[in-house]
Write a protein that holds these residues in place. Structure first.
Motif: not given
Length: 106
Positions: A25-26, A45-47, A32-35, A104-105
């Motif tokens: 959360k920023i 965006e996480n939605r 959402a981060l994914f590797k 995150i930029v």
């Protein structure tokens, strides 16, 4: 108007598991981060954009896509676009990795 670019450290690259979603959360944004299996890291965006708004970190990752856990919509991690026949888009965020730190930029 002058805009500033901010690099926000959000995770250690070595701690991210491949094909797993991580929620951060920023301010008021849930991201959402994914590797991926190729080592690339993406942030979206996480939605999901449909009305029920599935949490994308709970979705399955395949290649450069995440599948919404509610309606199984296929969403591109590279550009945020929902794949046909469904429509919509989520916001994407620029990611940089420097010395094992994921930024995150904004």
């Amino acid at each position: 108007m002058i805009s500033t670019i901010t690099r926000i450290p959000v995770a250690n690259y070595s701690n991210l598991k491949v094909r797993a979603g991580y929620s951060i959360k920023i301010d008021d944004k849930e991201i959402a981060l994914f590797k991926l299996t190729n080592g690339e890291v993406y942030a979206i965006e996480n939605r999901s954009p449909h009305p029920k708004g599935g949490v994308l970190t709970e979705g399955l990752v395949s290649g450069e896509y995440v599948f919404c856990p509610v309606y199984d919509w296929k969403i591109s991690l590279t550009d945020g676009k929902v794949q046909a026949p469904d429509v919509g888009q989520v916001r994407t965020y620029q990611v940089e990795v420097d010395n094992d730190i994921v930024f995150i930029v904004i």
